[in-house]
Design a protein around this motif. Sequence first.
Motif, PDB file in Angstrom:
ATOM      1  N   TYR A  82      20.385  83.857  35.811  1.00  0.00           N
ATOM      2  CA  TYR A  82      19.989  84.972  36.694  1.00  0.00           C
ATOM      3  C   TYR A  82      19.513  86.157  35.862  1.00  0.00           C
ATOM      4  N   TRP A  83      20.285  86.513  34.855  1.00  0.00           N
ATOM      5  CA  TRP A  83      19.924  87.681  34.050  1.00  0.00           C
ATOM      6  C   TRP A  83      18.770  87.406  33.099  1.00  0.00           C
ATOM      7  N   SER A 113      13.909  97.804  41.069  1.00  0.00           N
ATOM      8  CA  SER A 113      15.292  97.469  40.733  1.00  0.00           C
ATOM      9  C   SER A 113      16.083  97.101  41.991  1.00  0.00           C
ATOM     10  N   ILE A 114      15.870  97.853  43.055  1.00  0.00           N
ATOM     11  CA  ILE A 114      16.565  97.567  44.313  1.00  0.00           C
ATOM     12  C   ILE A 114      16.082  96.243  44.905  1.00  0.00           C
ATOM     13  N   ALA A 115      14.759  96.070  44.975  1.00  0.00           N
ATOM     14  CA  ALA A 115      14.188  94.895  45.635  1.00  0.00           C
ATOM     15  C   ALA A 115      14.454  93.600  44.873  1.00  0.00           C
ATOM     16  N   ASN A 116      14.436  93.661  43.542  1.00  0.00           N
ATOM     17  CA  ASN A 116      14.542  92.442  42.744  1.00  0.00           C
ATOM     18  C   ASN A 116      15.951  92.128  42.255  1.00  0.00           C
ATOM     19  N   HIS A 117      16.840  93.132  42.284  1.00  0.00           N
ATOM     20  CA  HIS A 117      18.202  92.871  41.827  1.00  0.00           C
ATOM     21  C   HIS A 117      19.248  93.223  42.896  1.00  0.00           C
ATOM     22  N   GLU A 118      19.367  94.502  43.221  1.00  0.00           N
ATOM     23  CA  GLU A 118      20.491  94.905  44.080  1.00  0.00           C
ATOM     24  C   GLU A 118      20.508  94.156  45.402  1.00  0.00           C
ATOM     25  N   THR A 119      19.363  94.054  46.066  1.00  0.00           N
ATOM     26  CA  THR A 119      19.351  93.425  47.388  1.00  0.00           C
ATOM     27  C   THR A 119      19.309  91.897  47.320  1.00  0.00           C
ATOM     28  N   ARG A 120      19.191  91.328  46.114  1.00  0.00           N
ATOM     29  CA  ARG A 120      19.071  89.873  45.974  1.00  0.00           C
ATOM     30  C   ARG A 120      20.287  89.214  45.334  1.00  0.00           C
ATOM     31  N   THR A 166      23.569  89.313  45.818  1.00  0.00           N
ATOM     32  CA  THR A 166      24.569  88.731  46.719  1.00  0.00           C
ATOM     33  C   THR A 166      24.069  87.438  47.345  1.00  0.00           C
ATOM     34  N   ALA A 167      22.883  87.479  47.922  1.00  0.00           N
ATOM     35  CA  ALA A 167      22.348  86.290  48.594  1.00  0.00           C
ATOM     36  C   ALA A 167      22.109  85.154  47.607  1.00  0.00           C
ATOM     37  N   HIS A 168      21.656  85.494  46.415  1.00  0.00           N
ATOM     38  CA  HIS A 168      21.365  84.469  45.402  1.00  0.00           C
ATOM     39  C   HIS A 168      22.600  83.636  45.111  1.00  0.00           C
TER      40      HIS A 168
END
Length: 248
Positions: free
Chosen positions: A161-162, A174-181, A183-185
């Motif tokens: 992932y990282w 940063s929000i769209a590609n990490h924070e909001t993804r 959990t679901a990932h």
Amino acid sequence: MKRLIVYFHYDPLGQIDTACRVAVEAMAHYGEVFFISNGTLRPADRAWAASVTLTCRERENKGLDVGAYKEALAAIGRGRLARYDELVLMNFTLAGPVCSLASMFAAMEGRPELAFWGLTRHYAMKSRRFGGRSGEVPEHLQSHFLAVRAPLLHSEDFWQYWQRMPLPKSYEESIANHETRFTAHFANLGCRWDSYVDTQDLRDVFVNPIMACPRELLANRGCPFFKRRSFFTPYADELRRTDGTAAR
């Protein structure tokens, strides 16, 4: 539980202010702190960080929080990280704690079924700004405080992932590609998760409870931290997103 805390810091003047110091010193009672700053710290601030943390690292201000976490994990390495049961990724946007952290850590240690957990959650919404190409923002744990446990922490999925995460060029990326993804990932991989602060009864009114009703979370729901942004949210945000209250 052996815990490592990666604390991400940024200040354009290289200062570590009181809010950061209070948070880091409090967290240091519950794990070893790897302090990473996007920029050059002032000598006195560097000395303070070195005195209270396991590691103090400075880096180029590139890639926002994602860049800092990627570099910290690379510096720590999988072998060294294997010594820990839990990794906390935390950033300077939180202030506090306003109460002891013992209750939070005790409560979450009592939930061994969770592969990862967070302080608070943001509920699903539509947003062209933060939803990426789809415009959909799923319900997710907020990245200001994320805790990842073994065995997920030591898995190939976590490291991939990282490694595959591109460095964001903006706050929105940063929000769209990490924070909001995030959990679901990992939820899609079968990992169980939850937030420490329970706001399920508020989900139909507030998409972002820690910003919409911080006093409620602090006073009645055991939340030990609040967002610094509570003191400088742009008026336009409150006029646009009223969270069920009068905008004034």
